[in-house]
Design a protein around this motif. Structure first.
Motif, mmCIF file in Angstrom:
data_model
loop_
_atom_site.group_PDB
_atom_site.id
_atom_site.type_symbol
_atom_site.label_atom_id
_atom_site.label_comp_id
_atom_site.label_asym_id
_atom_site.label_seq_id
_atom_site.Cartn_x
_atom_site.Cartn_y
_atom_site.Cartn_z
ATOM 1 N N MET A 183 0.828 -1.206 0.000
ATOM 2 C CA MET A 183 0.000 0.000 0.000
ATOM 3 C C MET A 183 0.861 1.253 0.000
ATOM 4 O O MET A 183 0.548 2.245 -0.676
ATOM 5 C CB MET A 183 -0.953 -0.018 1.197
ATOM 6 N N GLU A 184 1.970 1.235 0.750
ATOM 7 C CA GLU A 184 2.898 2.371 0.758
ATOM 8 C C GLU A 184 3.510 2.576 -0.625
ATOM 9 O O GLU A 184 3.639 3.712 -1.106
ATOM 10 C CB GLU A 184 4.002 2.130 1.789
ATOM 11 N N SER A 185 3.884 1.470 -1.265
ATOM 12 C CA SER A 185 4.475 1.548 -2.611
ATOM 13 C C SER A 185 3.470 2.103 -3.614
ATOM 14 O O SER A 185 3.816 2.935 -4.465
ATOM 15 C CB SER A 185 4.940 0.149 -3.031
ATOM 16 N N LEU A 186 2.221 1.676 -3.513
ATOM 17 C CA LEU A 186 1.174 2.149 -4.428
ATOM 18 C C LEU A 186 0.895 3.636 -4.222
ATOM 19 O O LEU A 186 0.764 4.397 -5.191
ATOM 20 C CB LEU A 186 -0.101 1.334 -4.208
ATOM 21 N N GLU A 187 0.826 4.061 -2.968
ATOM 22 C CA GLU A 187 0.553 5.475 -2.676
ATOM 23 C C GLU A 187 1.692 6.357 -3.182
ATOM 24 O O GLU A 187 1.459 7.447 -3.731
ATOM 25 C CB GLU A 187 0.347 5.670 -1.180
ATOM 26 N N ALA A 188 2.924 5.881 -3.010
ATOM 27 C CA ALA A 188 4.077 6.641 -3.511
ATOM 28 C C ALA A 188 4.038 6.741 -5.037
ATOM 29 O O ALA A 188 4.339 7.795 -5.610
ATOM 30 C CB ALA A 188 5.371 5.973 -3.043
ATOM 31 N N LEU A 189 3.662 5.657 -5.693
ATOM 32 C CA LEU A 189 3.531 5.665 -7.158
ATOM 33 C C LEU A 189 2.486 6.691 -7.590
ATOM 34 O O LEU A 189 2.695 7.453 -8.546
ATOM 35 C CB LEU A 189 3.137 4.271 -7.634
ATOM 36 N N PHE A 190 1.375 6.711 -6.891
ATOM 37 C CA PHE A 190 0.282 7.649 -7.196
ATOM 38 C C PHE A 190 0.763 9.100 -7.080
ATOM 39 O O PHE A 190 0.523 9.919 -7.979
ATOM 40 C CB PHE A 190 -0.875 7.390 -6.231
ATOM 41 N N LYS A 191 1.464 9.420 -5.996
ATOM 42 C CA LYS A 191 1.899 10.796 -5.763
ATOM 43 C C LYS A 191 2.980 11.225 -6.740
ATOM 44 O O LYS A 191 3.056 12.402 -7.124
ATOM 45 C CB LYS A 191 2.387 10.940 -4.322
ATOM 46 N N ARG A 192 3.832 10.279 -7.176
ATOM 47 C CA ARG A 192 4.908 10.618 -8.115
ATOM 48 C C ARG A 192 4.378 11.016 -9.488
ATOM 49 O O ARG A 192 4.989 11.828 -10.183
ATOM 50 C CB ARG A 192 5.866 9.425 -8.277
ATOM 51 N N HIS A 193 3.258 10.439 -9.880
ATOM 52 C CA HIS A 193 2.827 10.587 -11.274
ATOM 53 C C HIS A 193 1.501 11.330 -11.469
ATOM 54 O O HIS A 193 1.108 11.544 -12.616
ATOM 55 C CB HIS A 193 2.715 9.203 -11.922
ATOM 56 N N ARG A 194 0.821 11.725 -10.398
ATOM 57 C CA ARG A 194 -0.493 12.359 -10.586
ATOM 58 C C ARG A 194 -0.391 13.675 -11.339
ATOM 59 O O ARG A 194 -1.276 14.033 -12.114
ATOM 60 C CB ARG A 194 -1.183 12.565 -9.235
ATOM 61 N N GLY A 195 0.704 14.419 -11.127
ATOM 62 C CA GLY A 195 0.868 15.689 -11.829
ATOM 63 C C GLY A 195 1.095 15.490 -13.315
ATOM 64 O O GLY A 195 0.461 16.133 -14.155
ATOM 65 N N VAL A 196 2.006 14.592 -13.655
ATOM 66 C CA VAL A 196 2.319 14.310 -15.058
ATOM 67 C C VAL A 196 1.099 13.749 -15.784
ATOM 68 O O VAL A 196 0.866 14.042 -16.961
ATOM 69 C CB VAL A 196 3.501 13.311 -15.149
ATOM 70 N N GLY B 110 -1.913 14.508 -15.263
ATOM 71 C CA GLY B 110 -2.936 15.531 -15.460
ATOM 72 C C GLY B 110 -3.953 15.636 -14.341
ATOM 73 O O GLY B 110 -4.993 16.289 -14.499
ATOM 74 N N TYR B 111 -3.620 15.035 -13.181
ATOM 75 C CA TYR B 111 -4.543 15.075 -12.043
ATOM 76 C C TYR B 111 -3.797 15.486 -10.785
ATOM 77 O O TYR B 111 -3.716 14.728 -9.797
ATOM 78 C CB TYR B 111 -5.193 13.703 -11.860
ATOM 79 N N PRO B 112 -3.236 16.693 -10.758
ATOM 80 C CA PRO B 112 -2.383 17.117 -9.624
ATOM 81 C C PRO B 112 -3.124 17.260 -8.306
ATOM 82 O O PRO B 112 -2.506 17.180 -7.231
ATOM 83 C CB PRO B 112 -1.839 18.465 -10.091
ATOM 84 N N ASP B 113 -4.433 17.472 -8.355
ATOM 85 C CA ASP B 113 -5.212 17.674 -7.121
ATOM 86 C C ASP B 113 -5.836 16.398 -6.580
ATOM 87 O O ASP B 113 -6.552 16.428 -5.568
ATOM 88 C CB ASP B 113 -6.307 18.711 -7.362
ATOM 89 N N SER B 114 -5.615 15.286 -7.248
ATOM 90 C CA SER B 114 -6.243 14.020 -6.825
ATOM 91 C C SER B 114 -5.609 13.502 -5.545
ATOM 92 O O SER B 114 -4.392 13.644 -5.328
ATOM 93 C CB SER B 114 -6.116 12.962 -7.917
ATOM 94 N N GLU B 115 -6.426 12.904 -4.714
ATOM 95 C CA GLU B 115 -5.973 12.280 -3.470
ATOM 96 C C GLU B 115 -6.415 10.826 -3.445
ATOM 97 O O GLU B 115 -7.504 10.489 -3.927
ATOM 98 C CB GLU B 115 -6.517 13.011 -2.244
ATOM 99 N N LEU B 116 -5.585 9.974 -2.837
ATOM 100 C CA LEU B 116 -5.875 8.548 -2.769
ATOM 101 C C LEU B 116 -6.374 8.187 -1.377
ATOM 102 O O LEU B 116 -5.781 8.578 -0.376
ATOM 103 C CB LEU B 116 -4.599 7.741 -3.085
ATOM 104 N N VAL B 117 -7.488 7.454 -1.316
ATOM 105 C CA VAL B 117 -8.072 7.032 -0.034
ATOM 106 C C VAL B 117 -8.274 5.529 -0.062
ATOM 107 O O VAL B 117 -8.870 4.991 -0.999
ATOM 108 C CB VAL B 117 -9.432 7.738 0.222
ATOM 109 N N PHE B 118 -7.774 4.833 0.971
ATOM 110 C CA PHE B 118 -7.949 3.393 1.093
ATOM 111 C C PHE B 118 -9.095 3.098 2.060
ATOM 112 O O PHE B 118 -9.174 3.688 3.134
ATOM 113 C CB PHE B 118 -6.671 2.726 1.612
ATOM 114 N N ILE B 119 -9.979 2.174 1.683
ATOM 115 C CA ILE B 119 -11.043 1.762 2.594
ATOM 116 C C ILE B 119 -11.043 0.243 2.684
ATOM 117 O O ILE B 119 -10.454 -0.447 1.867
ATOM 118 C CB ILE B 119 -12.429 2.272 2.144
#
Length: 339
Positions: free
Chosen positions: A315-328, A330-339
């Motif tokens: 989950m940590e690896s996935l969240e880091a992947l999400f934050k590294r690439h969300r800007g490139v 085209g979704y710089p304001d997106s946030e990831l939530v796990f449930i």
């Protein structure tokens, strides 16, 4: 009697064999079933319709039943067809290019993935369409096909899909298999890599446009358990834009949620582009990102604590992947939530 004998033999063969059956056997079974159906018509002309159309339809149905009941979805992709996969890939690419804006995938560690003899691709999010999984299943991008050849991968799919005639055959031709535990073990023992969407139907039901991307992942640990059992890496894959294709209506949500929990089927009510027309996607960029493999040790019988430990690391690896690439993406304001 001949019909039931044929079906019994097919079912028994499917339960006891884990190798690809010879084509001649299936021709024999299908031909026998069709002949038996015609014999039934001859023996009961006064009770059953005996027109040419009825005979053809019944014979065709009887000939298809052995393939429908052969249990191929529970084995290591015995009916994969490279020729069919190539044709479907071309058709799917034409359709995707017309309907969606798909960017070239980002692959963080291509050479590292190429050196992996086996891995489990964990694809997020499910979304309404699961377009991201389709892009990986059908090998949409040549670079992804180069590092992870589709011929060495099987996609875990919902069991209900294999109950739908014709669609079942298309899935089997592309190497898709049932998502059950025994099937996963069978595929991994056969040396195949796997792709899976851990969020499943629940995540599909909750898919919604907006800046918050919700993943059903906290209690989805099965894919980690099997990766530990076989000592193979987990590869996080995130598709930006998947959840942005549609809004979903909340109408009858409690009823649809009950159907999803009880029957394993997500009844989605999407609407999007063209003024909110149902089923029409919003025109947004789709960016698939393939992360670095997360290497796991081989543990024959992992404990709950060990599974939870590596699940948290994933989950940590996935969240880091999400934050590294969300800007490139085209979704710089997106946030990831796990449930």
């Amino acid at each position: 009697t001949l019909l039931y004998l044929c079906l019994y033999c097919v079912r028994n063969h499917a339960r006891t064999q884990c190798v690809r059956p010879m084509a001649s056997k299936w021709m024999l079974f299908s031909g026998g079933a069709a002949a038996a159906a015609l014999a039934l018509l001859e023996a009961a002309q006064h009770r059953l319709p005996t027109s040419v159309r009825a005979r053809i339809m019944l014979a065709s149905l009887a000939a298809y039943l052995p393939m429908y009941l052969d249990g191929s979805e529970y084995r290591a992709a015995p009916r994969r067809s490279e020729r069919a996969s190539r044709v479907l890939r071309q058709l799917f690419k034409m359709m995707v290019d017309r309907l969606f804006i798909v960017k070239k995938p980002i692959i963080e560690a291509a050479e590292e993935l190429t050196s992996c003899s086996q891995c489990i691709l964990s694809v997020h999010p499910h979304g309404v369409l699961s377009l991201d999984h389709l892009l990986t299943v059908i090998a949409y991008d040549p670079e992804l096909e180069r590092v992870l050849p589709q011929g060495r991968r099987s996609a875990l799919s919902a069991g209900v899909l294999f109950k739908i005639p014709i669609l079942r055959e298309v899935l089997l031709w592309t190497g898709c298999v049932d998502a059950g535990g025994r099937t996963v073990d069978s595929c991994l023992k056969a040396g195949l890599s796997l792709s899976v969407v851990p969020g499943g139907e629940r995540e599909q039901l909750l898919a919604q446009r907006g800046n918050t991307e919700t993943l059903v992942l906290k209690n989805r640990k099965g894919f980690v358990k099997y990766a530990l059992r076989h000592g193979i890496p987990l590869v996080p894959v995130y598709c930006f834009g998947e959840n942005q294709l549609y809004w979903q209506s909340s109408m009858f949500f409690k009823v649809r949620s009950w159907i999803q929990r009880t029957l394993g089927v997500a009844v989605v009510l999407p609407y999007g582009g063209c003024g909110g027309l149902p089923g029409v996607p919003v025109s947004v960029p789709i960016q698939l990102v393939v992360g670095r493999p997360l290497k796991l040790p081989k543990i024959d019988q992992p404990s709950g604590v060990e599974i939870a430990e590596y699940h948290a690391k994933y989950m940590e690896s996935l969240e880091a992947l999400f934050k590294r690439h969300r800007g490139v993406a085209g979704y710089p304001d997106s946030e990831l939530v796990f449930i």
